[in-house]
Write an enzyme that holds these catalytic residues in place. Structure first.
Site, PDB file in Angstrom:
ATOM      1  N   ASP A  82      -8.377   3.756   1.470  1.00 15.31           N
ATOM      2  CA  ASP A  82      -7.310   3.930   2.442  1.00 15.31           C
ATOM      3  C   ASP A  82      -7.955   4.495   3.859  1.00 15.31           C
ATOM      4  O   ASP A  82      -8.455   5.779   3.867  1.00 15.31           O
ATOM      5  CB  ASP A  82      -6.203   5.010   2.073  1.00 15.31           C
ATOM      6  CG  ASP A  82      -5.081   5.071   3.126  1.00 15.31           C
ATOM      7  OD1 ASP A  82      -5.098   4.404   4.223  1.00 15.31           O
ATOM      8  OD2 ASP A  82      -3.678   5.562   2.391  1.00 15.31           O
ATOM      9  N   CYS A 110       0.704  -1.151  -0.084  1.00 18.21           N
ATOM     10  CA  CYS A 110       0.001   0.103  -0.050  1.00 18.21           C
ATOM     11  C   CYS A 110       1.066   1.239   0.075  1.00 18.21           C
ATOM     12  O   CYS A 110       1.992   1.020  -0.432  1.00 18.21           O
ATOM     13  CB  CYS A 110      -1.222  -0.107   1.210  1.00 18.21           C
ATOM     14  SG  CYS A 110      -0.280  -0.022   2.781  1.00 18.21           S
ATOM     15  N   CYS A 135      -1.451   0.624   7.396  1.00 17.44           N
ATOM     16  CA  CYS A 135      -2.784   0.380   7.507  1.00 17.44           C
ATOM     17  C   CYS A 135      -3.170  -0.860   6.592  1.00 17.44           C
ATOM     18  O   CYS A 135      -3.634  -1.928   7.262  1.00 17.44           O
ATOM     19  CB  CYS A 135      -3.865   1.568   6.885  1.00 17.44           C
ATOM     20  SG  CYS A 135      -3.695   2.819   8.463  1.00 17.44           S
ATOM     21  N   ARG A 136      -3.465  -0.695   5.245  1.00 18.20           N
ATOM     22  CA  ARG A 136      -3.948  -1.748   4.555  1.00 18.20           C
ATOM     23  C   ARG A 136      -3.218  -2.968   4.219  1.00 18.20           C
ATOM     24  O   ARG A 136      -3.532  -3.995   4.449  1.00 18.20           O
ATOM     25  CB  ARG A 136      -4.402  -1.141   3.092  1.00 18.20           C
ATOM     26  CG  ARG A 136      -5.673  -0.093   3.447  1.00 18.20           C
ATOM     27  CD  ARG A 136      -5.729   0.605   1.951  1.00 18.20           C
ATOM     28  NE  ARG A 136      -4.670   1.662   1.518  1.00 18.20           N
ATOM     29  CZ  ARG A 136      -4.234   2.169   0.677  1.00 18.20           C
ATOM     30  NH1 ARG A 136      -5.142   2.244  -0.444  1.00 18.20           N
ATOM     31  NH2 ARG A 136      -3.017   2.930   0.438  1.00 18.20           N
ATOM     32  N   SER A 137      -1.795  -2.790   3.804  1.00 18.82           N
ATOM     33  CA  SER A 137      -1.202  -4.003   3.726  1.00 18.82           C
ATOM     34  C   SER A 137      -0.780  -4.692   4.945  1.00 18.82           C
ATOM     35  O   SER A 137      -0.645  -6.014   4.569  1.00 18.82           O
ATOM     36  CB  SER A 137       0.306  -3.592   2.727  1.00 18.82           C
ATOM     37  OG  SER A 137       1.083  -2.685   3.337  1.00 18.82           O
ATOM     38  N   ASN A 153       2.198   1.523   4.484  1.00 22.33           N
ATOM     39  CA  ASN A 153       2.494   0.168   4.869  1.00 22.33           C
ATOM     40  C   ASN A 153       2.302   0.167   6.572  1.00 22.33           C
ATOM     41  O   ASN A 153       2.722  -0.289   7.497  1.00 22.33           O
ATOM     42  CB  ASN A 153       4.123  -0.321   4.717  1.00 22.33           C
ATOM     43  CG  ASN A 153       4.310  -1.686   5.247  1.00 22.33           C
ATOM     44  OD1 ASN A 153       5.406  -2.136   5.698  1.00 22.33           O
ATOM     45  ND2 ASN A 153       3.285  -2.652   5.208  1.00 22.33           N
TER      46      ASN A 153
HETATM   47  P1  4NP Z   1      -1.888   2.840   4.219  1.00 21.10           P
HETATM   48  O1  4NP Z   1      -2.300   4.375   4.869  1.00 21.10           O
HETATM   49  O2  4NP Z   1      -1.216   2.904   2.880  1.00 21.10           O
HETATM   50  O3  4NP Z   1      -3.074   1.942   4.033  1.00 21.10           O
HETATM   51  O4  4NP Z   1      -0.774   2.404   4.953  1.00 21.10           O
HETATM   52  C1  4NP Z   1      -1.517   5.363   4.895  1.00 21.10           C
HETATM   53  C2  4NP Z   1      -1.017   5.735   6.145  1.00 21.10           C
HETATM   54  C3  4NP Z   1      -0.032   6.778   6.233  1.00 21.10           C
HETATM   55  C4  4NP Z   1       0.019   7.524   5.199  1.00 21.10           C
HETATM   56  C5  4NP Z   1      -0.324   7.357   3.846  1.00 21.10           C
HETATM   57  C6  4NP Z   1      -1.239   6.175   3.785  1.00 21.10           C
HETATM   58  N1  4NP Z   1       0.737   8.737   5.192  1.00 21.10           N
HETATM   59  O5  4NP Z   1       0.990   9.536   4.252  1.00 21.10           O
HETATM   60  O6  4NP Z   1       1.168   9.143   6.240  1.00 21.10           O
END
Ligand code: 4NP
Length: 148
Positions: free
Chosen positions: A118, A7, A12-14, A10
């Site tokens: 997300d 994702c 939340c989703r993955s 790294n």
């Molecule tokens: P993820 O969510 O891609 O599902 O881990 C996110 C968490 C944090 C950020 C972006 C996406 N960030 O930009 O901090």
């Protein structure tokens, strides 16, 4: 079989996909990574850990890392959470690599989803986990059918 979930952050989703998928299969090596490097070394985002824990998935030992070109060699399948992740991964593909990069939602077309939204932005951790569970089950079935 080695599967990498990817994702953006790294956190939340993955990592959730990694935890859910790991609970479904013993015969597959699984890891996760983010296309971005902002959270390298961090554990999964606490609200995601909390929602996952309530469903029996312990994500607390996971630590974020950034996707690297070597992952094309280390894994047999790379699974992206959305089309931006997929494009960012494809941009790094080394010459000669034929490692498939697929959208997670492709494995569960009946879900109607084109991406795993997300939850860091939507705040819908339950909805993300619902979809991740559906896609993880479908991916497990797909890999089992491929193996037999
Ligand atoms: P993820 O969510 O891609 O599902 O881990 C996110 C968490 C944090 C950020 C972006 C996406 N960030 O930009 O901090």
């Amino acid at each position: 079989m080695r599967v990498l979930f990817v994702c953006l952050g790294n956190i939340c989703r993955s990592p959730a996909a990694e935890g859910v998928f790991r609970a479904l299969t013993k015969s597959t090596e699984v890891d996760s990574a983010g296309t971005g490097g902002w959270h390298v070394g961090d554990p999964p985002y606490e609200p995601m850990q909390h929602a996952a824990r309530a469903r029996g998935y312990a994500l607390g030992d996971l630590r974020a890392r950034q996707f690297v070109v070597a992952d094309f060699h280390q894994f047999d399948l790379i699974v992206a959470m959305d089309s931006n992740n997929l494009a960012d991964i494809e941009r790094l593909r080394p010459a000669g690599s034929e490692t498939p990069v697929r959208l997670f939602t492709e494995f569960a077309p009946e879900s109607g989803a084109k991406a795993v939204p997300d939850p860091y932005y939507t705040r819908d951790f339950e909805g993300a986990l619902d979809l991740i569970e559906i896609c993880a089950r479908a991916l497990t079935t797909s890999l089992q059918m491929q193996a037999s």
